[in-house]
Write a protein that holds these residues in place. Structure first.
Motif, PDB file in Angstrom:
ATOM      1  N   LEU A   1      -8.144   2.950   0.199  1.00 63.27           N
ATOM      2  CA  LEU A   1      -6.969   2.080   0.236  1.00 63.27           C
ATOM      3  C   LEU A   1      -7.278   0.726  -0.401  1.00 63.27           C
TER       4      LEU A   1
ATOM      5  N   ARG B   1      -5.563  -0.687  -3.905  1.00 63.73           N
ATOM      6  CA  ARG B   1      -4.924  -2.010  -3.835  1.00 63.73           C
ATOM      7  C   ARG B   1      -5.496  -2.931  -4.904  1.00 63.73           C
TER       8      ARG B   1
ATOM      9  N   LEU C   1       0.824  -1.210   0.000  1.00 58.92           N
ATOM     10  CA  LEU C   1       0.000   0.000   0.000  1.00 58.92           C
ATOM     11  C   LEU C   1       0.858   1.259   0.000  1.00 58.92           C
TER      12      LEU C   1
END
Length: 430
Positions: free
Chosen positions: A417, A421, A81
């Motif tokens: 996030l 991803r 990340l």
């Protein structure tokens, strides 16, 4: 002189992200742990981050740590990340200049009540190379700016939401308390099946039973949590009551300081909270600053470096005696203040973005700050006056808006996030 760094400072400096400079120091015969779009994560980076996290957890007095395999998977996921966000920052031209970085390091030392030299010595005593820690801070700043740009633009708070909030019971008690929390998260995606949600619910119940039987919260957060703060033992730091869903506030109030809540359901998944500390918030006096600034924005025809050079030249011209007001009218690209000589009138720190707020608070009255960067561009500011005032209706509305934005930011960040991803090319090497 011997002292311990605050865990939040250790956490900020802990671990080393991806960079050409750091990779140049890798040991020979290193191997690739993962490919992330146009970047790679090396096995030595994973091991180095694991070692630092172990030391950090030991500093906090954590109990039995998870197995190497579990921790390695958590660390690798975190590094993936971070790499994605750093690459986004590079594509957006986000850079942290040396002046900003030096100032941030000095602020870290000041917040810990030590000089920069003592801060450096403490890091190195704890086995953290100062130069590498400094680069880690640079990367943390880049990631924060990427998040501010990409996540903040997804958030809107309406006037009606603010009014509803201020009329609610939670709004009336918005200054009542702050909570220092740790959290274990078991995520449930929007597209999860009922079976997947059921398994996460059962896993949350099992973790809660282990905690009730005496298991260490920090260790379970590191090994089992799917939240962003897992590798910090789940610690979220201090949060205002209004930054939390009402159900969370009610639950931690019921268990008290040191208590652990049963699993709580939210749209993001299942949460188990531990209330580490609580403090009152009944002081209604706030500081306001009368401030003016000059903003220079990077654009398609002006690079980040050119914007930095221009703001530096304006800073030097003011230092040589030219009028801040006249230069703001001629050069500032903040349309709301340029015509007024850069004046923002009276503002509260909480109403400003973090970089502006920190510089405003740190700048002595009457002086002009060094150039600094925020998500909007490059600034210099001058604090004209300062006063302490009672909480007004206007301030309450602004505080409510900021707190609602912060709450939405925390919720949106986890979703964002997961999205980046899913969209990135990630190949994990065995």
């Amino acid at each position: 002189m011997h002292f311990k760094l605050h865990p939040k400072l250790i956490g900020l400096c802990a671990g080393l992200l991806l960079s050409t400079g750091i990779q140049a120091q890798m040991v020979e015969l290193d191997r690739v742990a993962a490919i992330v779009d146009n970047d790679v994560i090396m096995a030595s980076q994973v091991e180095q981050r694991m070692n630092t996290i172990r030391a950090q957890l030991a500093e906090r007095g954590a109990g039995e740590l998870p197995s190497d395999e579990v921790m390695r998977n958590q660390v690798l996921d975190r590094l993936v990340l971070e790499s994605i966000q750093l690459q986004m920052g590079e594509r957006a031209g986000i850079q942290i200049d040396e002046g900003t970085l030096n100032q941030t390091m000095a602020q870290l030392a000041e917040r810990n009540g030590v000089t920069l030299e003592q801060f450096r010595a403490a890091l190195e005593r704890d086995g953290i190379d100062y130069g590498l820690a400094r680069e880690q801070v640079r990367r943390e700043l880049i990631i924060n700016r990427v998040r501010q740009r990409r996540v903040a633009e997804r958030i809107q708070v309406s006037d009606q939401e603010v009014r509803n909030f201020l009329n609610s019971e939670m709004g009336r008690y918005q200054t009542a308390a702050d909570y220092r929390l740790a959290m274990i998260v078991l995520p449930v995606s929007e597209n999860a099946t009922s079976e997947e949600a059921r398994r996460q619910s059962e896993a949350a119940d099992e973790i809660y039973r282990e905690l009730q039987a005496g298991a260490d919260f920090t260790s379970l957060a590191v090994s089992r949590s799917g939240g962003e703060h897992a590798l910090e033992g789940g610690e979220l730091g201090w949060r205002k009551a209004v930054q939390l869903p009402p159900a969370f506030v009610n639950a931690v109030d019921e268990v008290g300081v040191g208590g652990i809540t049963p699993p709580l359901r939210s749209p993001a998944g299942y949460h188990i909270l531990k209330l580490l500390d609580k403090r009152g918030g009944d002081n209604l006096m706030v500081n306001e600053y009368r401030v003016r600034h000059i903003l220079i924005k990077p654009s398609e025809i002006r690079s980040e470096a050119e914007a930095a050079q221009l703001i530096q030249r304006l800073y030097e011209r003011i230092g040589n005696g030219e009028s801040f007001e006249n230069l703001a009218r001629a050069f500032s690209e903040d349309p709301g203040s340029a015509l007024n000589g850069g004046s923002l009138d009276w503002v509260m720190p909480d109403a400003m973005v973090p970089e502006f707020r920190e510089m405003m608070v740190a700048t002595p009255q009457g002086q002009v700050s060094a150039p600094f960067q925020s998500q909007f561009g490059w600034h210099i500011l001058q604090v004209m006056d300062q006063r302490e005032v009672d909480m007004t209706d206007e301030m309450r509305e602004q505080q409510a808006r900021n707190l609602l934005q912060n709450r939405k930011f925390d919720e949106e960040l986890q979703t964002w996030l997961q999205e980046i991803r899913d969209e990135a090319y990630v190949e994990i090497k065995s």
